[in-house]
Design a protein around this motif. Sequence first.
Motif, short mmCIF file in Angstrom:
data_model
loop_
_atom_site.label_atom_id
_atom_site.label_comp_id
_atom_site.label_asym_id
_atom_site.label_seq_id
_atom_site.Cartn_x
_atom_site.Cartn_y
_atom_site.Cartn_z
N ASP A 86 0.83 -1.21 0.00
CA ASP A 86 0.00 0.00 0.00
C ASP A 86 0.86 1.26 0.00
OD1 ASP A 86 0.75 -0.63 2.65
OD2 ASP A 86 -1.02 0.36 3.50
N GLU A 87 1.99 1.24 0.68
CA GLU A 87 2.91 2.38 0.66
C GLU A 87 3.54 2.54 -0.73
OE1 GLU A 87 5.76 1.76 3.76
OE2 GLU A 87 4.22 1.71 5.32
N GLU A 141 -3.35 -9.00 -3.09
CA GLU A 141 -2.80 -10.20 -2.44
C GLU A 141 -2.48 -9.93 -0.96
OE1 GLU A 141 0.55 -11.46 -4.79
OE2 GLU A 141 -0.72 -11.73 -6.57
N ALA A 142 -2.07 -8.71 -0.65
CA ALA A 142 -1.75 -8.35 0.73
C ALA A 142 -3.00 -8.00 1.53
CB ALA A 142 -0.77 -7.17 0.75
N GLY A 143 -4.15 -7.95 0.86
CA GLY A 143 -5.39 -7.58 1.53
C GLY A 143 -5.48 -6.10 1.86
N ARG A 146 -9.52 -3.14 -1.79
CA ARG A 146 -10.69 -3.94 -2.16
C ARG A 146 -10.32 -4.84 -3.34
NH1 ARG A 146 -15.44 -0.83 -3.64
NH2 ARG A 146 -14.90 0.54 -1.93
N PRO A 147 -10.92 -5.99 -3.44
CA PRO A 147 -10.59 -6.91 -4.52
C PRO A 147 -11.12 -6.45 -5.89
CG PRO A 147 -12.12 -7.93 -2.95
CD PRO A 147 -11.82 -6.55 -2.47
N PRO A 190 -10.00 -6.65 2.64
CA PRO A 190 -10.16 -7.74 3.60
C PRO A 190 -9.45 -7.49 4.93
CG PRO A 190 -9.57 -8.62 1.45
CD PRO A 190 -9.48 -7.11 1.37
N ARG A 191 -8.28 -6.88 4.89
CA ARG A 191 -7.54 -6.70 6.15
C ARG A 191 -7.95 -5.41 6.85
NH1 ARG A 191 -1.43 -4.88 4.57
NH2 ARG A 191 -1.98 -2.71 4.70
#
Length: 192
Positions: A86-87, A141-143, A146-147, A190-191
């Motif tokens: 995300d970073e 993949e890291a959650g 959103r997918p 998800p996370r």
Amino acid sequence: MPQQKDSRRRSDAQRNRERILEVALAELSHCADTPLSQIARKAGVGQATFYRNFPNRESLVLEIYRHEMQQVADSAERLLATRAPDEALRAWMDRLAEFAMTKAGLADAIRQVTGAPGGPAKPSPTPVAHAAERLLRANEEAGAIRPAVTADDFLLAIAGLWQLDPHEDWRPRAARLLDLVMSGLRSGAPRG
């Protein structure tokens, strides 16, 4: 020894080409009609060296655009190697904003080159789209997001970058816009 000389010549030629691109980017962003002789002079190369690399204005402008686009695309992997997904995505978005403002500065030169009848087509943004896809998949993949967000969705969501005026203080507005997009990507993760 001849092989070492050839290697040195290729290295010098590559440095000359990069220096020409760097100067041309700055000069053409400032004024689309900058004479090529002025670009060569400021790059510290002779006319022959300049024209050996870029036989005309069209080839120079399109190479600047392609080169800058590839730099943005290549930065995605470097960011993923050194940061959390995300970073890396958010940092890459800042790099993309820089590219957008550079492209805006070059817009007149690009329009002159690609707008002429029978002129060359503008290079495809495919490398940037592939880099966006790579970053999005790593984040998914890291959650972290959103997918099922596609590169097309992402690029449409940040299209507001191209509405900013590169001659104003665009950085704070770009940061707010990109933070908003990033928040939207994280919503439903998800996370999260």
